[in-house]
Design a protein around this motif. Structure first.
Motif, mmCIF file in Angstrom:
data_model
loop_
_atom_site.group_PDB
_atom_site.id
_atom_site.type_symbol
_atom_site.label_atom_id
_atom_site.label_comp_id
_atom_site.label_asym_id
_atom_site.label_seq_id
_atom_site.Cartn_x
_atom_site.Cartn_y
_atom_site.Cartn_z
ATOM 1 N N GLY A 56 17.458 -131.635 -86.212
ATOM 2 C CA GLY A 56 18.601 -131.472 -87.094
ATOM 3 C C GLY A 56 19.449 -130.273 -86.719
ATOM 4 N N SER A 81 23.453 -137.867 -92.372
ATOM 5 C CA SER A 81 22.329 -136.953 -92.215
ATOM 6 C C SER A 81 21.930 -136.872 -90.749
ATOM 7 N N ALA A 82 21.095 -135.875 -90.448
ATOM 8 C CA ALA A 82 20.685 -135.652 -89.060
ATOM 9 C C ALA A 82 19.857 -136.814 -88.517
#
Length: 153
Positions: free
Chosen positions: A45, A27-28
């Motif tokens: 993100g 994930s970011a």
């Protein structure tokens, strides 16, 4: 009769191809694979937050230029007396907005865009509808500046 167990997001369904491909990217909020672990994770993100923010500013200015040019005729027909000077000011502001939209890579264009909104509000001295457009676009520009501040920090 028993019901089949539903797979969780971590556990793919049997026969599914979810786990067969390459590993999903993190994930970011996590560090990039192969990236520098000492760098803090990206806040937004976005792959390129600077580019996204520049696109927002350029899009805002381009829409403003289009609205200004398209507003000339309705203002003349419905709003009454729009002098040649007022039309020239509207066209000049639209051209300035297009030029600034094309130069969004430079940091000073954000300040120049703010000045442009003030000039459009001042054009309200020539016709009241230009003041209304100036206030509307000043609010939109203010929101774009807010988004820029949130994304870039």
């Amino acid at each position: 009769m028993t019901t089949p167990e539903r797979p969780t997001p971590e556990q793919p369904a049997s026969g599914s191809t979810l786990g067969a491909g390459p590993e999903q990217p993190p994930s970011a909020s996590g560090p990039e694979p192969g990236g520098n672990p000492s760098e803090p994770p990206r806040r937004s993100g976005l792959r390129d937050p600077d580019r996204a923010v520049r696109g927002l500013g350029a899009g805002t200015l381009a829409i403003e230029a289009l609205v200004l040019l398209l507003a000339i005729q309705p203002i003349r027909v419905v709003g009454g007396d729009l002098s040649g000077t007022a039309i020239g000011v509207v066209v000049a502001l639209a051209v300035a907005a297009v030029v600034l939209a094309g130069m969004m890579r430079r940091s000073w264009t954000w300040h120049a865009g703010t000045v442009l909104q003030g000039l459009l509000i001042l054009a309200g001295l020539l016709h009241w509808s230009l003041f209304v457009l100036g206030v509307i676009f000043a609010l939109v520009w203010g929101y774009a500046l807010h988004v820029r501040r949130v994304i870039l920090g």
